[in-house]
Enzyme design. Structure first.
Site, PDB file in Angstrom:
ATOM      1  N   CYS A 133      72.055 -28.082  -8.522  1.00 18.33           N
ATOM      2  CA  CYS A 133      70.491 -27.738  -8.706  1.00 18.33           C
ATOM      3  C   CYS A 133      70.620 -26.977 -10.006  1.00 18.33           C
ATOM      4  O   CYS A 133      70.974 -25.793  -9.968  1.00 18.33           O
ATOM      5  CB  CYS A 133      70.036 -26.880  -7.578  1.00 18.33           C
ATOM      6  SG  CYS A 133      68.183 -26.177  -7.767  1.00 18.33           S
ATOM      7  N   CYS A 136      68.157 -23.736 -10.066  1.00 19.85           N
ATOM      8  CA  CYS A 136      68.619 -22.747  -9.162  1.00 19.85           C
ATOM      9  C   CYS A 136      70.018 -22.042  -9.872  1.00 19.85           C
ATOM     10  O   CYS A 136      69.954 -20.824  -9.742  1.00 19.85           O
ATOM     11  CB  CYS A 136      69.295 -23.197  -7.680  1.00 19.85           C
ATOM     12  SG  CYS A 136      68.236 -24.636  -6.937  1.00 19.85           S
ATOM     13  N   ASP A 137      70.949 -22.794 -10.520  1.00 18.20           N
ATOM     14  CA  ASP A 137      72.211 -22.232 -10.781  1.00 18.20           C
ATOM     15  C   ASP A 137      72.519 -22.272 -12.240  1.00 18.20           C
ATOM     16  O   ASP A 137      73.554 -21.587 -12.698  1.00 18.20           O
ATOM     17  CB  ASP A 137      73.217 -22.933 -10.089  1.00 18.20           C
ATOM     18  CG  ASP A 137      73.248 -22.921  -8.568  1.00 18.20           C
ATOM     19  OD1 ASP A 137      72.749 -21.885  -8.034  1.00 18.20           O
ATOM     20  OD2 ASP A 137      73.497 -23.692  -7.783  1.00 18.20           O
TER      21      ASP A 137
END
Ligand code: NAP
Length: 317
Positions: A133, A136-137
């Site tokens: 992701c 997200c990261d």
């Protein structure tokens, strides 16, 4: 136990669209979602191709509005994980981790899960260097080097997104031809921070806690090279976008599935069991996009309504 008109499994674009249509048709509807509503689309930072999503729409904001719209039409939602289903007969039972639910119709819109690389050492670095992701990261890899695995829309779009954070992004693809849409390819080729490694797969990942090195293999000649993190960085990132597998294990032996596990439906989203429909990425189809998921959801909900009308008519005779 209460019997719902419709239970929708999954609150991604397919499930929420089904919810909006079912709510408007005044069906007593429950959506069951195991995680956050949205599914895969939550991982998309910019949606360019959903009509009306310009100038800038993220997966999260689009889903927020879809969710509010379904709620407005009176659709109920619970957070639970479906463990087993009994789909035959007029009343269907959905058994979840916390509770069981009964319903006359079901729309399965549970989507799919990210595929793993399948290389040696991978399990040690999930969430510690290997991610599925970008949204997200990506911030964890600010000014570090990252590698993106895959050659589809997701890999290239995420690689472009990652260039906002990483110092360099290398796309590792097993063939020479990219699967991504041409417009996305053009953007990726134009981006100075993006490099390509074709005919290449990751064979092994290594490190002591953090991801420190990996072995890449050339699929044409079998040659291998070891890539090591820059000494000053100490680590690098790998983002994996090599497609998805449908979340259909609990339906095996009940619903007709393709060899790859996708649910087979007709054009009305009907499965082989009466009153059971499937919508979105979980079903066999040629184009898996937000727009086709939303379309599936709408069709499935309308068909569920028709099926309920027929049941009622039959009961009155
Ligand atoms: P995808 O289109 O299935 O592409 C997967 C890529 O990963 C392919 O390039 C494939 O290589 C490669 N791959 C598969 N298994 C592999 C393995 N074991 N090792 C190495 N490489 C492997 O998947 P996706 O990019 O995640 O997209 C999924 C769906 O969502 C698609 O329908 C896509 O159009 C859609 N999507 C759309 C957008 C958008 O329109 N903005 C954005 C994201 C996703 P090969 O090419 O050699 O098979």
């Amino acid at each position: 136990m209460k019997i719902y008109d419709l239970i929708i499994i999954g609150a991604g674009p397919a499930g929420l669209s089904a919810g909006i249509y079912a709510g408007r048709a005044l069906l007593d509807t429950l959506i069951i979602e195991q995680a956050l509503p949205g599914g895969q689309i939550l991982q998309t930072a910019e949606i360019e191709n959903y009509p009306g999503s310009e100038p800038v729409e993220s997966g999260a904001t689009l889903i927020d509005r879809m969710e509010a719209q379904a709620e407005k039409f009176g659709v109920a939602k619970v957070s639970d994980t479906v463990k087993a289903v009994s789909l035959e007969g007029k009343i269907k039972t959905i058994t979840c981790e916390k509770e069981s639910y009964q319903t006359r119709t079901v729309i399965i819109a549970g989507g799919s899960t990210s595929k793993a690389i399948g290389c040696k050492g991978e399990e040690n670095f999930i969430g510690r260097g290997i991610s599925h992701c970008g949204t997200c990261d990506a911030p964890f890899f600010k000014d570090l080097e990252v590698f993106v695995v895959g050659g589809g829309d997701a890999a290239l779009e995420e690689a472009i997104y990652l260039t906002k954070f990483a110092k360099k992004v290398t796309i590792v693809h097993r063939r020479r031809v990219l699967r991504a849409a041409k417009s996305i390819q053009v953007k990726a080729f134009k981006n100075d921070k993006i490099q390509f490694l074709f005919h290449t797969v990751i064979k092994e990942v290594k490190g002591d806690g953090l991801l420190e090195s990996m072995i890449l293999a050339n699929v044409k000649d079998g040659s291998e090279i070891e890539i090591k993190a820059d000494l000053s960085d100490g680590t690098f990132g790998i983002f994996v976008f090599i497609g998805y597998s449908p979340a259909t294990e609990i339906y095996r032996g009940k619903l007709n599935l393709t060899e790859k596990g996708y649910i087979i439906t007709d054009a009305d989203m009907k499965t082989n069991i009466e009153g059971v429909f499937a919508a979105g990425d979980i079903r066999e189809k040629s184009l898996r996009q937000v727009i086709t998921a939303a379309s599936d959801g709408a069709i499935a909900a309308v068909q569920a309504g028709k099926y309920l009308d027929e049941l009622e008519e039959a009961d009155q005779q």
